[in-house]
Design an enzyme around this catalytic site. Structure first.
Site, PDB file in Angstrom:
ATOM      1  N   SER A  11     -56.752  34.826 -94.904  1.00 59.56           N
ATOM      2  CA  SER A  11     -57.083  33.414 -94.619  1.00 59.56           C
ATOM      3  C   SER A  11     -57.098  33.050 -93.134  1.00 59.56           C
ATOM      4  O   SER A  11     -57.091  31.879 -92.772  1.00 59.56           O
ATOM      5  CB  SER A  11     -56.114  32.449 -95.337  1.00 59.56           C
ATOM      6  OG  SER A  11     -56.274  32.616 -96.710  1.00 59.56           O
ATOM      7  N   ALA A  39     -65.163  34.046 -91.943  1.00 54.81           N
ATOM      8  CA  ALA A  39     -65.765  32.947 -91.183  1.00 54.81           C
ATOM      9  C   ALA A  39     -66.348  33.477 -89.872  1.00 54.81           C
ATOM     10  O   ALA A  39     -67.490  33.174 -89.511  1.00 54.81           O
ATOM     11  CB  ALA A  39     -64.716  31.870 -90.905  1.00 54.81           C
ATOM     12  N   GLU A  41     -65.958  40.854-101.724  1.00 56.67           N
ATOM     13  CA  GLU A  41     -65.003  39.872-102.246  1.00 56.67           C
ATOM     14  C   GLU A  41     -65.725  38.586-102.651  1.00 56.67           C
ATOM     15  O   GLU A  41     -65.613  38.134-103.780  1.00 56.67           O
ATOM     16  CB  GLU A  41     -63.942  39.562-101.199  1.00 56.67           C
ATOM     17  CG  GLU A  41     -62.861  38.650-101.735  1.00 56.67           C
ATOM     18  CD  GLU A  41     -61.847  38.290-100.666  1.00 56.67           C
ATOM     19  OE1 GLU A  41     -60.648  38.353-100.956  1.00 56.67           O
ATOM     20  OE2 GLU A  41     -62.249  37.924 -99.550  1.00 56.67           O
ATOM     21  N   GLN A  69     -57.913  43.775 -93.667  1.00 60.28           N
ATOM     22  CA  GLN A  69     -56.627  43.073 -93.736  1.00 60.28           C
ATOM     23  C   GLN A  69     -55.646  43.804 -92.828  1.00 60.28           C
ATOM     24  O   GLN A  69     -55.752  45.023 -92.653  1.00 60.28           O
ATOM     25  CB  GLN A  69     -56.062  43.119 -95.159  1.00 60.28           C
ATOM     26  CG  GLN A  69     -56.920  42.467 -96.209  1.00 60.28           C
ATOM     27  CD  GLN A  69     -56.882  40.945 -96.145  1.00 60.28           C
ATOM     28  OE1 GLN A  69     -56.463  40.365 -95.127  1.00 60.28           O
ATOM     29  NE2 GLN A  69     -57.354  40.301 -97.199  1.00 60.28           N
ATOM     30  N   LYS A  73     -58.980  46.262 -78.351  1.00 59.40           N
ATOM     31  CA  LYS A  73     -59.463  47.590 -77.954  1.00 59.40           C
ATOM     32  C   LYS A  73     -60.940  47.503 -77.657  1.00 59.40           C
ATOM     33  O   LYS A  73     -61.685  46.821 -78.380  1.00 59.40           O
ATOM     34  CB  LYS A  73     -59.229  48.599 -79.089  1.00 59.40           C
ATOM     35  CG  LYS A  73     -59.823  49.969 -78.775  1.00 59.40           C
ATOM     36  CD  LYS A  73     -59.679  50.974 -79.906  1.00 59.40           C
ATOM     37  CE  LYS A  73     -60.413  52.259 -79.535  1.00 59.40           C
ATOM     38  NZ  LYS A  73     -60.391  53.256 -80.610  1.00 59.40           N
TER      39      LYS A  73
HETATM   40  N1  LIG Z   1     -63.048  22.743 -96.491  1.00 61.37           N
HETATM   41  C1  LIG Z   1     -62.019  23.334 -95.892  1.00 61.37           C
HETATM   42  N2  LIG Z   1     -61.089  22.597 -95.276  1.00 61.37           N
HETATM   43  C2  LIG Z   1     -60.061  23.166 -94.635  1.00 61.37           C
HETATM   44  N3  LIG Z   1     -59.869  24.493 -94.555  1.00 61.37           N
HETATM   45  C3  LIG Z   1     -60.759  25.295 -95.153  1.00 61.37           C
HETATM   46  C4  LIG Z   1     -61.876  24.758 -95.850  1.00 61.37           C
HETATM   47  N4  LIG Z   1     -62.593  25.803 -96.360  1.00 61.37           N
HETATM   48  C5  LIG Z   1     -61.941  26.936 -95.964  1.00 61.37           C
HETATM   49  N5  LIG Z   1     -60.843  26.630 -95.259  1.00 61.37           N
HETATM   50  C6  LIG Z   1     -59.893  27.586 -94.646  1.00 61.37           C
HETATM   51  O1  LIG Z   1     -60.649  28.646 -94.064  1.00 61.37           O
HETATM   52  C7  LIG Z   1     -59.888  29.830 -94.135  1.00 61.37           C
HETATM   53  C8  LIG Z   1     -60.708  30.887 -94.830  1.00 61.37           C
HETATM   54  O2  LIG Z   1     -61.223  31.693 -93.921  1.00 61.37           O
HETATM   55  P1  LIG Z   1     -61.802  33.127 -94.343  1.00 61.37           P
HETATM   56  O3  LIG Z   1     -62.078  33.211 -95.797  1.00 61.37           O
HETATM   57  O4  LIG Z   1     -62.898  33.360 -93.400  1.00 61.37           O
HETATM   58  O5  LIG Z   1     -60.548  34.020 -94.033  1.00 61.37           O
HETATM   59  P2  LIG Z   1     -60.338  35.572 -94.276  1.00 61.37           P
HETATM   60  O6  LIG Z   1     -59.470  36.005 -93.165  1.00 61.37           O
HETATM   61  O7  LIG Z   1     -61.658  36.219 -94.448  1.00 61.37           O
HETATM   62  O8  LIG Z   1     -59.544  35.509 -95.619  1.00 61.37           O
HETATM   63  P3  LIG Z   1     -59.334  36.641 -96.742  1.00 61.37           P
HETATM   64  O9  LIG Z   1     -58.646  37.749 -96.082  1.00 61.37           O
HETATM   65  O10 LIG Z   1     -58.468  35.914 -97.722  1.00 61.37           O
HETATM   66  O11 LIG Z   1     -60.688  36.964 -97.264  1.00 61.37           O
HETATM   67  C9  LIG Z   1     -58.668  29.561 -94.943  1.00 61.37           C
HETATM   68  O12 LIG Z   1     -57.581  29.402 -94.078  1.00 61.37           O
HETATM   69  C10 LIG Z   1     -58.999  28.267 -95.648  1.00 61.37           C
HETATM   70  O13 LIG Z   1     -57.852  27.521 -95.895  1.00 61.37           O
END
Ligand SMILES: Nc1ncnc2c1ncn2[C@@H]1O[C@H](COP(=O)(O)OP(=O)(O)OP(=O)(O)O)[C@@H](O)[C@H]1O
Length: 431
Positions: free
Chosen positions: A207, A212, A234, A353, A408
């Site tokens: 998360s 993103a 995923e 991860q 890196k």
């Molecule tokens: N509408 C929203 N409002 C607030 N936060 C949001 C919203 N939509 C997503 N998020 C936040 O965006 C983040 C998700 O980011 P992302 O999925 O890119 O992370 P990630 O590192 O790829 O996660 P994972 O390892 O679980 O796949 C989370 O922290 C989530 O709470």
């Protein structure tokens, strides 16, 4: 009857045709008479010759010339003492070399080699089919035609240096960096964007925003019409599309989550953003649990058909064969992803991860050693990026604060780049 069947099953591989034999003799005779001719045969390799003696003689000639010495009957016989009798080498000199047509003769040799390679490959693939080998392994086997060799790619330093200079001149004239821009200005200016052949790792705790970050880069490249392929093991293709639409149109992602559009004006914004996303040359494969062989096969296909300029893999731990108990398998995956980047000459970005041991530290800022126990990721990656948002761990931290840590960089500087996190659009921006 029995015997005829077994003969039908046996492989009968191609030999050299009379013109190929003549071409091999002509090239070696010419080289023994005039070493300068080596530059005309344009990257011919010893393995391209059919006759084993010709292979040895050609290799010896190339080595001697490469060492700055003269290759003639005496020096070549001396080098091949015990391997090829001097009389056999002298036999080549009985031919009248026709060096004016050497390039054509080299082409004949190369074509013969290509035919023999393809025939052996097709035979192995046919055998693998009847033995029930995984279909993707077979397709990869068929595609591994060593294009460089078959195209007569010259790997001598003289040729590599010329190509490097041509590349630099081209880049200089194009007034830009060879890297693809991520859209993050400071990062692009310091790191030069995403470089062809680089294996780039984006690693963080869950998360943190890895997907993103990848999609933000995809949006920027999509707008610039750089085709890209994302393996999303995923999230579904629809979720990725919704995220891109949310990012492009600055539309709260919760609207897609709840499936309720609050107004006509918002519908219009969503349509406009979705149209812009639809025009991006992006390809998303949502098949879960893909093997590295499947990824290689699909990537090669899209590279050939659509000219993809980058690949994203979301994420390594979801790949078939990624098992911390099998370090060798994980190392094989990262090695092959790096190999794919090199072979296709494009950047490959893989998400990963990070180990939860990081949570036990006072400082939650990731460091390279957090990649340990995860195969050869740290070693194989050219670039390691850690997106980090302090608000994940501390309520006192600013909710929009974010840093992209380049921990890196095999061929350049490392650094930290301040970003702003807009959660409702799952978007990182320049700070
Ligand atoms: N509408 C929203 N409002 C607030 N936060 C949001 C919203 N939509 C997503 N998020 C936040 O965006 C983040 C998700 O980011 P992302 O999925 O890119 O992370 P990630 O590192 O790829 O996660 P994972 O390892 O679980 O796949 C989370 O922290 C989530 O709470």
């Amino acid at each position: 009857m029995k015997q005829r069947n077994s003969q039908r099953g046996a492989a009968s591989f191609l030999g050299a045709t009379p013109d190929q034999v003549a071409a091999e003799e002509s090239v070696i005779a010419s080289l023994l008479c005039d070493n300068e001719d080596l530059f005309d045969v344009d990257g011919l390799r010893p393995g391209d010759f059919y006759n084993p003696q010709s292979q040895l003689i050609y290799a010896a000639i190339a080595e001697i010339i490469g060492a700055g010495k003269t290759a003639d009957l005496v020096t070549v016989s001396h080098r091949l003492k015990g391997e090829v009798p001097a009389a056999e080498i002298a036999r080549f000199l009985d031919r009248v070399p026709i060096s004016t047509n050497l390039k054509a003769h080299a082409d004949i040799i190369r074509e013969g080699a290509k035919r023999r390679t393809l025939q052996k490959q097709a035979f192995s693939a046919a055998q693998a089919c009847s033995q029930g080998v995984d279909i993707n392994e077979i397709v990869t086997l068929m595609h591994n035609t060593d294009d460089d060799r078959t195209e007569g790619h010259d790997i001598s330093m003289a040729s590599i240096a010329t190509r490097s200079m041509e590349w630099l001149e081209e880049m200089d004239a194009a007034d830009g960096s060879p890297g693809l821009p991520t859209g993050f200005k400071e990062y692009d200016s310091v790191m030069g964007g995403l470089h062809p052949t680089d294996f780039i790792l984006i690693a963080a705790r869950p998360s943190m925003g890895k997907t993103a970050l990848l999609l933000n880069m995809a949006r920027n490249l999509g707008r610039r019409k750089v085709p890209g392929l994302i393996f999303s093991m995923e999230m579904s293709e629809r979720q990725l599309c919704n995220r891109l639409t949310s990012d492009v149109g600055s539309i709260n992602s919760q609207i897609f989550r709840h499936g309720k559009v609050p107004s006509e004006a918002m519908w219009q914004r969503i349509h406009d953003a979705a149209s812009a996303v639809a025009e991006m040359p992006l390809y998303i494969d949502e098949t879960p649990n893909q093997s590295i062989s499947q990824i290689e096969t699909i990537a090669q296909k899209y590279h050939r058909r659509c000219g993809i300029g980058w690949i994203g893999v979301d994420y390594l731990q979801q790949m078939k064969g990624w098992n911390p108990k099998e370090q060798g398998d994980m190392a094989d995956i990262t090695k092959r992803l790096k190999g794919l980047a090199k072979r296709l000459d494009i950047p490959v970005i893989a998400l990963s991860q990070l180990n939860r041991k990081l949570e036990d530290r006072t400082s939650k800022v990731p460091i390279l050693s957090d990649l340990r126990d995860t195969g050869a990721m740290e070693q194989d990656a050219d670039i390691v990026l850690f997106p980090y948002r302090p608000a994940v761990y501390s309520e006192e931290a600013h909710p929009n604060a974010a840093t992209l840590i380049a921990a890196k960089n095999r061929n350049g500087p490392i650094g930290k780049f301040d970003l702003r996190w807009d959660p409702e659009y799952t978007r990182f921006n320049d700070a």
